[in-house]
Design a protein around this motif. Structure first.
Motif, mmCIF file in Angstrom:
data_model
loop_
_atom_site.group_PDB
_atom_site.id
_atom_site.type_symbol
_atom_site.label_atom_id
_atom_site.label_comp_id
_atom_site.label_asym_id
_atom_site.label_seq_id
_atom_site.Cartn_x
_atom_site.Cartn_y
_atom_site.Cartn_z
ATOM 1 N N LEU A 1 1.270 -24.007 89.100
ATOM 2 C CA LEU A 1 0.893 -23.889 87.698
ATOM 3 C C LEU A 1 1.688 -23.612 86.562
ATOM 4 C CD1 LEU A 1 -2.040 -25.524 86.313
ATOM 5 C CD2 LEU A 1 -3.068 -22.825 86.185
ATOM 6 N N LEU B 1 -10.276 -22.818 94.641
ATOM 7 C CA LEU B 1 -10.416 -23.247 93.414
ATOM 8 C C LEU B 1 -10.756 -21.582 93.388
ATOM 9 C CD1 LEU B 1 -11.442 -24.808 91.124
ATOM 10 C CD2 LEU B 1 -13.338 -25.310 91.731
ATOM 11 N N SER C 1 -16.671 -21.358 89.099
ATOM 12 C CA SER C 1 -16.566 -22.185 87.935
ATOM 13 C C SER C 1 -16.693 -21.360 86.970
ATOM 14 C CB SER C 1 -17.982 -22.232 88.516
ATOM 15 O OG SER C 1 -18.147 -23.516 89.766
ATOM 16 N N PHE D 1 -4.222 -30.223 83.588
ATOM 17 C CA PHE D 1 -2.753 -29.482 84.423
ATOM 18 C C PHE D 1 -1.500 -29.880 84.909
ATOM 19 C CE2 PHE D 1 -6.362 -26.536 85.349
ATOM 20 C CZ PHE D 1 -7.600 -27.100 85.965
ATOM 21 N N LYS E 1 -2.694 -25.257 81.586
ATOM 22 C CA LYS E 1 -3.630 -26.242 82.050
ATOM 23 C C LYS E 1 -4.879 -26.187 80.952
ATOM 24 C CE LYS E 1 -5.985 -21.633 83.186
ATOM 25 N NZ LYS E 1 -5.519 -20.716 84.260
ATOM 26 N N LEU F 1 -9.035 -32.519 92.301
ATOM 27 C CA LEU F 1 -8.285 -33.066 91.306
ATOM 28 C C LEU F 1 -7.715 -33.846 91.720
ATOM 29 C CD1 LEU F 1 -6.011 -30.316 90.800
ATOM 30 C CD2 LEU F 1 -7.044 -30.915 89.137
ATOM 31 N N TYR G 1 1.543 -29.205 87.071
ATOM 32 C CA TYR G 1 1.749 -28.410 87.969
ATOM 33 C C TYR G 1 3.638 -28.908 88.236
ATOM 34 C CZ TYR G 1 -3.043 -26.550 89.471
ATOM 35 O OH TYR G 1 -3.801 -26.485 89.913
ATOM 36 N N SER H 1 -13.840 -20.505 83.128
ATOM 37 C CA SER H 1 -13.074 -21.445 82.487
ATOM 38 C C SER H 1 -11.741 -21.595 83.136
ATOM 39 C CB SER H 1 -12.412 -20.497 81.255
ATOM 40 O OG SER H 1 -11.614 -19.339 81.744
ATOM 41 N N SER H 2 -11.625 -21.541 83.886
ATOM 42 C CA SER H 2 -10.000 -21.374 84.783
ATOM 43 C C SER H 2 -9.685 -22.967 85.343
ATOM 44 C CB SER H 2 -9.865 -20.173 85.482
ATOM 45 O OG SER H 2 -8.650 -20.435 86.669
ATOM 46 N N TYR H 3 -10.599 -22.778 86.429
ATOM 47 C CA TYR H 3 -10.688 -24.343 86.857
ATOM 48 C C TYR H 3 -9.507 -24.738 88.271
ATOM 49 C CZ TYR H 3 -15.606 -24.908 85.472
ATOM 50 O OH TYR H 3 -16.602 -24.912 85.116
ATOM 51 N N GLU H 4 -8.892 -23.205 87.978
ATOM 52 C CA GLU H 4 -7.232 -23.502 88.506
ATOM 53 C C GLU H 4 -7.431 -23.816 90.173
ATOM 54 O OE1 GLU H 4 -4.542 -20.511 87.173
ATOM 55 O OE2 GLU H 4 -3.644 -20.828 88.673
ATOM 56 N N GLN H 5 -6.687 -24.549 90.629
ATOM 57 C CA GLN H 5 -6.408 -24.430 92.005
ATOM 58 C C GLN H 5 -5.263 -24.004 92.809
ATOM 59 O OE1 GLN H 5 -7.223 -28.266 94.207
ATOM 60 N NE2 GLN H 5 -9.385 -28.342 93.297
ATOM 61 N N TYR H 6 -5.589 -23.140 93.158
ATOM 62 C CA TYR H 6 -4.009 -22.480 93.652
ATOM 63 C C TYR H 6 -3.994 -22.900 95.215
ATOM 64 C CZ TYR H 6 -5.255 -18.622 90.729
ATOM 65 O OH TYR H 6 -4.899 -17.882 89.573
ATOM 66 N N PHE H 7 -2.138 -23.382 95.797
ATOM 67 C CA PHE H 7 -2.061 -24.613 96.693
ATOM 68 C C PHE H 7 -1.260 -23.207 97.881
ATOM 69 C CE2 PHE H 7 -2.906 -28.667 95.832
ATOM 70 C CZ PHE H 7 -3.096 -29.004 94.833
ATOM 71 N N TYR I 1 -10.332 -27.223 99.175
ATOM 72 C CA TYR I 1 -9.582 -28.668 99.387
ATOM 73 C C TYR I 1 -8.313 -29.215 100.336
ATOM 74 C CZ TYR I 1 -11.463 -27.643 95.308
ATOM 75 O OH TYR I 1 -12.472 -27.625 93.894
ATOM 76 N N TYR J 1 -10.766 -31.815 82.484
ATOM 77 C CA TYR J 1 -9.713 -30.602 82.355
ATOM 78 C C TYR J 1 -8.667 -30.668 83.042
ATOM 79 C CZ TYR J 1 -13.989 -27.500 81.624
ATOM 80 O OH TYR J 1 -14.941 -26.452 81.964
ATOM 81 N N LEU K 1 2.708 -26.277 94.974
ATOM 82 C CA LEU K 1 2.745 -26.174 93.858
ATOM 83 C C LEU K 1 1.975 -25.319 93.434
ATOM 84 C CD1 LEU K 1 2.472 -29.016 95.077
ATOM 85 C CD2 LEU K 1 0.700 -29.783 93.057
ATOM 86 N N ASN L 1 -9.013 -32.921 86.351
ATOM 87 C CA ASN L 1 -10.325 -32.003 86.474
ATOM 88 C C ASN L 1 -12.098 -33.190 85.991
ATOM 89 O OD1 ASN L 1 -12.666 -30.959 87.591
ATOM 90 N ND2 ASN L 1 -11.428 -28.954 87.730
ATOM 91 N N THR M 1 -8.086 -26.373 79.210
ATOM 92 C CA THR M 1 -10.141 -26.400 80.223
ATOM 93 C C THR M 1 -10.076 -26.046 78.506
ATOM 94 O OG1 THR M 1 -9.544 -23.958 79.957
ATOM 95 C CG2 THR M 1 -9.167 -25.106 81.972
#
Lengths: 114, 114
Positions: free
Chosen positions: B46, A94, A97, B34, B49, B102, B36, A99-105, A33, B32, B44, B94, B51
């Motif tokens: 985390l 990301l 798919s 979050f 979260k 997001l 941050y 249970s996390s759905y966590e985005q890392y920036f 993203y 979901y 950012l 999400n 979920t």
């Protein structure tokens, strides 16, 4: 693991110039993203890539193009920079798919267009 | 349509006092959620979260948040503020449709007063 890396960290452009912001992740994530962050507006999605070979517009795509070069890399291009594109740009990936759905920036690129 | 509202763009608390940062969301399906944190000139990170597991979620640095479906809220709390908590905090949703991108709130800047 470097996580998500972005280059450059800072950039100053003149109106009308072009540039490409680079992003890479080493976590084998499928989705990537591009967001922009402006004061008082949070982060807004510019483009995303759900998987290698696909890209789609987000909330604010005008004036930008993207390339998903391979699974690791996702670049953002400004063809003709405008002062309204002065912002901080964040790339994210990301986990997937599950249970996390966590985005890392990534750490961000601060762009100023004069 | 998805949206996130963070009440209070700036919140100040005394060191050792309760931290409460508010987040309300709208989503057509249970999302979901979050939180941050962003320290100055950084990306950012985390905090925590939600979920679809336990509605009370514990995160890093002593923060926690409770998902309340009836109130469409996901407020962030910490019992005792520390100077190192001074940062900007973003709530994000999400919506679990499409690209897993997001939607962010506009952020709350937390100041901790010694």
């Amino acid at each position: 693991n470097a996580g998500v890396t972005q280059t450059p960290k800072f950039q100053v452009l003149k109106t009308g110039q072009s540039m490409t912001l680079q992003c890479a992740q080493d976590m084998n994530h499928n989705s990537m993203y591009w967001y922009r962050q402006d004061p008082g507006m949070g982060l807004r999605l510019i483009y995303y890539s759900a998987s290698e070979g696909t890209t789609d517009k987000g909330e604010v795509p005008n004036g930008y193009n993207v390339s998903r070069l391979n699974k690791r890399e996702f670049s953002l291009r400004l063809e003709s920079a405008a002062p309204s594109q002065t912002s901080v740009y964040f790339c994210a990936s990301l986990r997937g798919s599950d249970s996390s759905y966590e985005q890392y920036f990534g750490p961000g690129t601060r762009l100023t267009v004069t | 349509a998805q949206s996130v509202t963070q009440l209070g763009s700036h919140v100040s608390v005394s060191e050792g006092a309760l931290v409460l940062l508010r987040c309300n969301y709208s989503s057509s399906v249970p999302p979901y959620l979050f939180w941050y944190v962003q320290y100055p000139n950084q990306g950012l990170q985390l905090l925590l979260k939600y979920t679809s597991a336990a509605t009370l979620v514990k995160g890093i640095n002593g923060f926690e948040a409770e998902f309340k479906k009836s109130e469409t809220s996901f407020h962030l709390t910490k019992p005792s503020a520390h100077m190192s908590d001074a940062a900007e905090y973003f709530c994000a949703v999400n919506p679990r449709t499409g690209a897993n991108n997001l939607f962010f709130g506009t952020g709350t800047r937390l100041t901790v007063i010694p």
